[in-house]
Design a protein around this motif. Structure first.
Motif, PDB file in Angstrom:
ATOM      1  N   LEU A 155      33.503 -13.525 -23.040  1.00 44.43           N
ATOM      2  CA  LEU A 155      32.121 -13.111 -22.790  1.00 44.43           C
ATOM      3  C   LEU A 155      31.767 -11.859 -23.589  1.00 44.43           C
ATOM      4  O   LEU A 155      30.653 -11.728 -24.097  1.00 44.43           O
ATOM      5  CB  LEU A 155      31.917 -12.847 -21.301  1.00 44.43           C
ATOM      6  N   ALA A 156      32.728 -10.932 -23.688  1.00 41.99           N
ATOM      7  CA  ALA A 156      32.487  -9.694 -24.436  1.00 41.99           C
ATOM      8  C   ALA A 156      32.251  -9.983 -25.913  1.00 41.99           C
ATOM      9  O   ALA A 156      31.380  -9.374 -26.547  1.00 41.99           O
ATOM     10  CB  ALA A 156      33.671  -8.747 -24.265  1.00 41.99           C
ATOM     11  N   ASP A 157      33.017 -10.912 -26.472  1.00 44.18           N
ATOM     12  CA  ASP A 157      32.839 -11.272 -27.884  1.00 44.18           C
ATOM     13  C   ASP A 157      31.482 -11.921 -28.126  1.00 44.18           C
ATOM     14  O   ASP A 157      30.865 -11.735 -29.182  1.00 44.18           O
ATOM     15  CB  ASP A 157      33.948 -12.231 -28.332  1.00 44.18           C
ATOM     16  N   ALA A 158      31.019 -12.692 -27.152  1.00 41.73           N
ATOM     17  CA  ALA A 158      29.747 -13.401 -27.304  1.00 41.73           C
ATOM     18  C   ALA A 158      28.547 -12.501 -27.016  1.00 41.73           C
ATOM     19  O   ALA A 158      27.459 -12.726 -27.556  1.00 41.73           O
ATOM     20  CB  ALA A 158      29.706 -14.611 -26.377  1.00 41.73           C
ATOM     21  N   THR A 159      28.747 -11.481 -26.179  1.00 46.65           N
ATOM     22  CA  THR A 159      27.631 -10.603 -25.798  1.00 46.65           C
ATOM     23  C   THR A 159      28.011  -9.141 -26.019  1.00 46.65           C
ATOM     24  O   THR A 159      27.843  -8.599 -27.092  1.00 46.65           O
ATOM     25  CB  THR A 159      27.249 -10.844 -24.316  1.00 46.65           C
ATOM     26  N   SER A 160      28.508  -8.504 -24.963  1.00 46.44           N
ATOM     27  CA  SER A 160      28.961  -7.111 -25.045  1.00 46.44           C
ATOM     28  C   SER A 160      30.089  -6.912 -24.046  1.00 46.44           C
ATOM     29  O   SER A 160      30.264  -7.719 -23.131  1.00 46.44           O
ATOM     30  CB  SER A 160      27.814  -6.139 -24.724  1.00 46.44           C
ATOM     31  N   THR A 163      28.855  -6.666 -20.456  1.00 47.53           N
ATOM     32  CA  THR A 163      28.538  -7.983 -19.892  1.00 47.53           C
ATOM     33  C   THR A 163      29.811  -8.741 -19.554  1.00 47.53           C
ATOM     34  O   THR A 163      29.897  -9.387 -18.508  1.00 47.53           O
ATOM     35  CB  THR A 163      27.688  -8.800 -20.881  1.00 47.53           C
ATOM     36  N   GLY A 164      30.798  -8.647 -20.425  1.00 48.63           N
ATOM     37  CA  GLY A 164      32.072  -9.323 -20.172  1.00 48.63           C
ATOM     38  C   GLY A 164      32.731  -8.812 -18.909  1.00 48.63           C
ATOM     39  O   GLY A 164      33.236  -9.594 -18.096  1.00 48.63           O
ATOM     40  N   SER A 167      31.758  -9.934 -15.341  1.00 48.79           N
ATOM     41  CA  SER A 167      32.335 -11.150 -14.760  1.00 48.79           C
ATOM     42  C   SER A 167      33.358 -10.804 -13.680  1.00 48.79           C
ATOM     43  O   SER A 167      33.638 -11.627 -12.799  1.00 48.79           O
ATOM     44  CB  SER A 167      32.984 -12.014 -15.852  1.00 48.79           C
TER      45      SER A 167
END
Length: 199
Positions: A155-160, A163-164, A167
């Motif tokens: 999630l961090a790689d896809a957003t920040s 945000t990751g 979760s």
């Protein structure tokens, strides 16, 4: 015994509880130093590393403190309380100031310290037989130590990173939820302060 256990929804629900706990523990400890560096400019090799060590130190203290609390508070209630406190601390760590974040991250170690043993005992206490096999199933849920951080990092790689790490709130939320729906066959025996001082 495994075939019989796997047919019970509660077994899978408690398995998920242990998975979520280990995901919370590892997800918080692995990424907190990087978070503090990225969002607050804290050196990961000095203050960041100290924050991580405080996390594990407070977790150790919390384990001993939890043993005492379980003599006065029902395990389900204690799980609910620690879950809610952890959610508040995580939100403070992710959205608070530099000073608040540095204090909140280690405090998470203290607040989650008793979760593993409580979820484990509630699980075994909900089964009338095959406790050894059930314990083996629960122990295999430590795979969450790999799965949780993978979810956070994906999630961090896809957003920040923030945000990751949000979760982790889902993991903690589920653990807290266990404190409400678990139905142990026997509750842990507690004593009141009045009874303690009478002795």
């Amino acid at each position: 015994s495994y075939t019989e256990l796997f047919k019970k929804p509660s077994v899978w629900l408690f398995f998920l509880g242990i998975f979520c706990y280990v995901s919370t523990e590892q997800g918080s400890s692995i990424f907190m130093s990087t978070f503090l560096e990225q969002y607050h400019g804290i050196n990961p090799q000095t203050d960041g590393a100290q924050t991580v060590s405080l996390f594990w130190g407070l977790m150790t203290v919390g384990c001993f403190f939890g043993m005492i609390l379980l003599k006065f508070i029902d395990s389900k209630r204690l799980l609910q309380m620690s879950g809610i406190i952890t959610i508040v601390l995580l939100i403070c760590a992710l959205f608070g100031s530099k000073q608040l974040s540095v204090m909140a991250f280690p405090a998470i170690g203290f607040s989650i310290s008793m979760m593993y043993s409580i979820v484990f005992s509630l699980a075994l206490n909900s089964a009338s037989q095959h406790h050894g096999s059930f314990a083996g199933i629960l122990c295999s849920a430590i795979v969450g130590g790999a799965g949780g951080p993978m979810i956070v990092s994906t999630l961090a790689d896809a957003t920040s990173l923030r945000t990751g790490m949000l979760s982790i709130l889902l993991f903690v939320g589920y653990i807290t939820f266990i404190g409400f729906w678990a139905r142990p066959l026997i509750n842990n025996k507690t004593i009141s302060l009045k009874e303690l001082f009478k002795k």
